[in-house]
Motif scaffolding. Structure first.
Motif, short mmCIF file in Angstrom:
data_model
loop_
_atom_site.label_atom_id
_atom_site.label_comp_id
_atom_site.label_asym_id
_atom_site.label_seq_id
_atom_site.Cartn_x
_atom_site.Cartn_y
_atom_site.Cartn_z
N ILE A 41 13.56 -0.62 0.46
CA ILE A 41 12.18 -0.69 0.95
C ILE A 41 11.46 -1.84 0.25
O ILE A 41 11.47 -1.96 -0.98
CB ILE A 41 11.43 0.64 0.73
N ASN A 42 10.85 -2.70 1.01
CA ASN A 42 10.14 -3.88 0.49
C ASN A 42 11.07 -4.85 -0.23
O ASN A 42 10.65 -5.60 -1.11
CB ASN A 42 9.00 -3.47 -0.45
N PRO B 24 0.80 -1.23 0.00
CA PRO B 24 0.00 0.00 0.00
C PRO B 24 0.84 1.28 0.00
O PRO B 24 0.33 2.36 -0.25
CB PRO B 24 -0.80 -0.12 1.30
N GLY B 25 2.15 1.16 0.34
CA GLY B 25 2.96 2.37 0.42
C GLY B 25 2.48 3.29 1.52
O GLY B 25 1.63 2.93 2.35
N PHE C 258 11.19 -7.78 7.95
CA PHE C 258 11.26 -6.36 8.28
C PHE C 258 12.64 -5.82 7.94
O PHE C 258 13.66 -6.46 8.19
CB PHE C 258 10.99 -6.12 9.77
N ILE C 259 12.66 -4.64 7.34
CA ILE C 259 13.88 -3.89 7.13
C ILE C 259 13.55 -2.42 7.27
O ILE C 259 12.51 -1.97 6.80
CB ILE C 259 14.52 -4.19 5.75
N GLY C 260 14.37 -1.66 7.97
CA GLY C 260 14.07 -0.26 8.18
C GLY C 260 15.31 0.54 8.51
O GLY C 260 16.35 -0.01 8.87
N ARG C 261 15.19 1.86 8.40
CA ARG C 261 16.27 2.76 8.72
C ARG C 261 15.72 3.97 9.45
O ARG C 261 14.63 4.46 9.11
CB ARG C 261 17.00 3.21 7.45
N VAL D 149 12.47 10.34 -4.28
CA VAL D 149 13.70 9.57 -4.20
C VAL D 149 13.38 8.10 -3.97
O VAL D 149 12.60 7.76 -3.08
CB VAL D 149 14.59 10.09 -3.05
N HIS D 150 13.97 7.24 -4.79
CA HIS D 150 13.72 5.81 -4.67
C HIS D 150 14.70 5.18 -3.70
O HIS D 150 15.89 5.45 -3.74
CB HIS D 150 13.86 5.13 -6.04
N ARG D 151 14.19 4.34 -2.82
CA ARG D 151 15.02 3.61 -1.88
C ARG D 151 14.85 2.11 -2.17
O ARG D 151 13.83 1.52 -1.80
CB ARG D 151 14.63 3.92 -0.44
#
Length: 260
Positions: free
Chosen positions: A198-199, A164-165, A206-209, A193-195
């Protein structure tokens, strides 16, 4: 048709419904920043629509009532951007448990959590598990994008952005369909900006910053391709999927009860 919203029923009506085996559906949402162009109530508006429409369809086959939408969730990762109301994760866990305990005290033996905000997801599942451990009841929990994931992929929903973003093309399209007057079209960014991380993991990982859990500047993708027509298609796909999930889930609970 008699209202499915619990807040429009009396105590006697609710108690009788619960004793007869009816289910309580608890919609979970949030009040949080949604980029420069969407209102902070976006998740709640979308979640309430899905709960109402899917609940009405499912209620043609299975007995259920819909609890009031919880409009504040665990949105700690949005606080840095302002415009956000949030409970800490430990507070939210306790709140959901207390809501579940209230429903058990009301006589419900079937409780389903339906979620519309990513930060609520793991806490919701833990709550459902804890309640089923503590009480002789049935519980279930899911976020609408998980239930409708396959159906959304089949219609190419990701062509407007992450699904869903957050405050990207997907949610903007939904809001253009539901509440277009609340979308600040002149503030919709054309680029983002593309990261790539993400996903990037498998489903359930889970991955996060720090400060980028919801994408750069608090949103995941540009919403320049969002349209009301796409929003209507996405919402109908979700509502249909969630309604079918509610029916399957409650029928499975009923079958499980008969086999005990």
């Amino acid at each position: 048709m008699t209202s499915l919203w619990m807040y429009e029923r009396t105590r006697e009506e609710i108690s009788e419904f619960a004793r007869a085996g009816g289910a309580a559906v608890v919609p979970l949402a949030a009040t949080e920043q949604h980029g420069p162009h969407l209102p902070v109530y976006t998740d709640t508006i979308i979640c309430e629509h899905i709960a109402r429409e899917a609940g009405e369809r499912a209620a043609e086959q299975v007995p259920l009532l819909i609890a009031p939408v919880l409009p504040i969730g665990c949105s700690q990762h949005h606080l840095a951007f302002g415009g956000t109301l949030s409970f800490a994760s430990e507070t939210y866990l306790r709140m959901l448990r207390d809501l579940g305990e209230s429903l058990v005290a009301d006589g419900f033996r079937r409780i389903i959590f339906l979620n519309g905000h990513g930060g609520n997801d793991p806490i919701m599942h833990q709550t459902a598990s804890d309640l089923a451990v503590r009480h002789p009841i049935w519980t279930a929990s899911a976020s609408y994008w998980s239930v409708a994931g396959e159906a959304l992929r089949s219609i190419g929903a990701s062509r407007v952005g992450m699904v869903p973003g957050h405050a990207g093309g997907f949610e903007t399209a939904a809001m253009l369909a539901l509440r277009p007057e609340l979308v600040r079209r002149d503030r919709i960014p054309a680029e983002h900006v593309h990261r790539p991380w993400i996903n990037s993991g498998p489903p359930g990982a889970f991955i996060g910053r720090h400060l980028e859990l919801t994408g750069v500047d608090g949103y995941t993708d540009a919403a320049s391709q969002a349209t009301p027509e796409l929003g209507e298609l996405y919402l109908e796909t979700i509502v249909s999927s969630v309604a079918a999930w509610l029916v399957r889930t409650l029928q499975a609970m009923e079958e499980g009860e008969r086999s005990r």
